[in-house]
Scaffold this motif. Structure first.
Motif, PDB file in Angstrom:
ATOM      1  N   PRO A 130      27.034  36.710 -54.366  1.00 15.48           N
ATOM      2  CA  PRO A 130      27.210  36.350 -52.942  1.00 15.48           C
ATOM      3  C   PRO A 130      26.888  37.510 -52.007  1.00 15.48           C
ATOM      4  O   PRO A 130      26.275  37.297 -50.948  1.00 15.48           O
ATOM      5  CB  PRO A 130      28.691  35.960 -52.858  1.00 15.48           C
ATOM      6  N   HIS A 163      22.104  30.506 -55.138  1.00 18.42           N
ATOM      7  CA  HIS A 163      23.181  30.660 -54.161  1.00 18.42           C
ATOM      8  C   HIS A 163      22.651  30.438 -52.743  1.00 18.42           C
ATOM      9  O   HIS A 163      23.282  29.748 -51.931  1.00 18.42           O
ATOM     10  CB  HIS A 163      23.792  32.049 -54.285  1.00 18.42           C
ATOM     11  N   ARG A 167      24.429  27.369 -50.934  1.00 18.59           N
ATOM     12  CA  ARG A 167      25.440  27.777 -49.961  1.00 18.59           C
ATOM     13  C   ARG A 167      24.920  27.791 -48.530  1.00 18.59           C
ATOM     14  O   ARG A 167      25.652  28.123 -47.601  1.00 18.59           O
ATOM     15  CB  ARG A 167      25.996  29.158 -50.314  1.00 18.59           C
ATOM     16  N   ARG A 169      22.908  29.789 -47.023  1.00 20.92           N
ATOM     17  CA  ARG A 169      22.691  31.079 -46.371  1.00 20.92           C
ATOM     18  C   ARG A 169      21.269  31.209 -45.846  1.00 20.92           C
ATOM     19  O   ARG A 169      20.963  32.068 -45.017  1.00 20.92           O
ATOM     20  CB  ARG A 169      22.966  32.229 -47.357  1.00 20.92           C
ATOM     21  N   TYR A 251      29.220  32.635 -60.912  1.00 17.00           N
ATOM     22  CA  TYR A 251      28.393  32.532 -59.709  1.00 17.00           C
ATOM     23  C   TYR A 251      27.304  31.481 -59.856  1.00 17.00           C
ATOM     24  O   TYR A 251      26.781  30.987 -58.847  1.00 17.00           O
ATOM     25  CB  TYR A 251      27.770  33.884 -59.371  1.00 17.00           C
TER      26      TYR A 251
END
Length: 322
Positions: A130, A163, A167, A169, A251
């Motif tokens: 992350p 990720h 997520r 991002r 993760y």
């Protein structure tokens, strides 16, 4: 022109140095020295020579969090393809960069902080997936890149890519994973063992063995030396140990439910002989995660871009330009 060889740890000094570019490099890397051998200049410092040999490829930097973030690119307009590495560095993407650029793409292969040619130093806190995903978004912002971005990722970089996709991002338009970590496939035992301080002292020799194996049939003494070059820097070794120490399969396991709902196109490219990120993981991913295509690369290990650069570049171009 006299022949000059640059090698790590050489103790021979050049009497006549006629190439200004070599003088510049000598100033950049003061721990290196030169040896006069013959009729033309051969510059054998890892990375720079190989990078210069790829048409149009340059290495440049942008400041992120007060440190220089180094990346390989072809400076042209075109859709951005962000290329992430894991336990290696941006060198894994070098064999395909020119071909991606020839197809009109703008490849950017970045070195994560503290690794490769980038500045800074990772800690156990900043080396988590992350945290690195957050750093990647800041890198793109510093590079003034916005909007949907295609992502290619290798090894632990694949966890970062997953990720970023799941997520939110980053708006990931397409995701290509090359011998990536998935599910609970990591940390591999040969990486996890470096949590032991006594074993950590053997890192350079262990990395030499790992690189040689990962390159498979492409491994030569010169290529292995190129891959190893950043780890001669104690700061990079400490960053790598932090990356290894922060490795945790939760993760990627935590992302699986969202990945199963994802409609983003995904491509898996896999060296079939990888003993750690085994092709069985890729087959499982392709069967469970929607809009995923798997391309297997025979007679290739963990860094298949070195074994089949033409085939992999074509697959990436077809995928990213579809």
């Amino acid at each position: 022109m006299p022949l000059v060889m640059l090698g790590y740890g050489s103790s021979v000094t050049v009497d006549t140095f006629v190439n200004p570019a070599m003088v510049c490099v000598a100033e950049m890397y003061p721990w290196m020295s030169f040896q006069t051998l013959g009729e033309e200049v051969i510059f054998a410092h890892a990375g720079l020579m190989s990078e210069a040999a790829e048409p149009g490829v340059v290495r440049t930097t942008v400041e992120v969090d007060g440190e220089a973030a180094s990346y390989l690119t072809v400076e042209q307009d075109g859709p951005v393809v962000l290329l992430l590495h894991g336990t290696y560095w941006s060198r894994v993407w070098l064999p395909v960069l020119s071909r991606l650029a020839e197809a009109g793409l703008r490849p950017i292969a970045v070195d994560l902080p503290g690794l490769g040619r980038s500045g800074g130093e990772l800690t156990l806190e900043t080396a988590t997936v992350p945290a690195l995903a957050g750093w990647v978004t800041r890198f793109l912002s510093a590079s003034r890149i916005s909007g949907p971005v295609a992502v290619g990722a290798h090894d632990i970089g694949g966890a970062i890519g997953q990720h970023l996709l799941v997520r939110g991002r980053l708006e990931v338009s397409r995701l290509a994973l090359v011998n990536s970590v998935t599910y609970d496939s990591w940390p591999a035992p040969h990486v996890a063992r470096f949590g032991d301080p006594e074993i950590a002292g053997t890192l350079l020799d262990a990395r030499r063995q790992a690189v040689t194996s990962a390159l498979a049939g492409a491994a030569t003494e010169r290529l292995v030396a190129e891959y190893l070059d950043p780890w001669h820097d104690p700061r990079v070794r400490r960053s790598w140990l932090a990356l290894a120490g922060a490795a945790d399969s939760r993760y990627t396991l935590d992302l699986v439910p969202a990945l199963k709902r994802s409609a983003t196109p995904k491509l898996l490219i896999w060296g079939e002989d990888d003993a750690f990120e085994r092709v069985e993981y890729a087959e499982k991913f392709a069967s469970e995660i929607p809009r995923t295509t798997l391309i297997r690369i025979p007679e290739a290990d963990h860094i298949p871009t070195e074994n089949a650069p033409g085939r992999i570049a074509r697959a990436l171009v077809d995928f990213f330009t579809a």
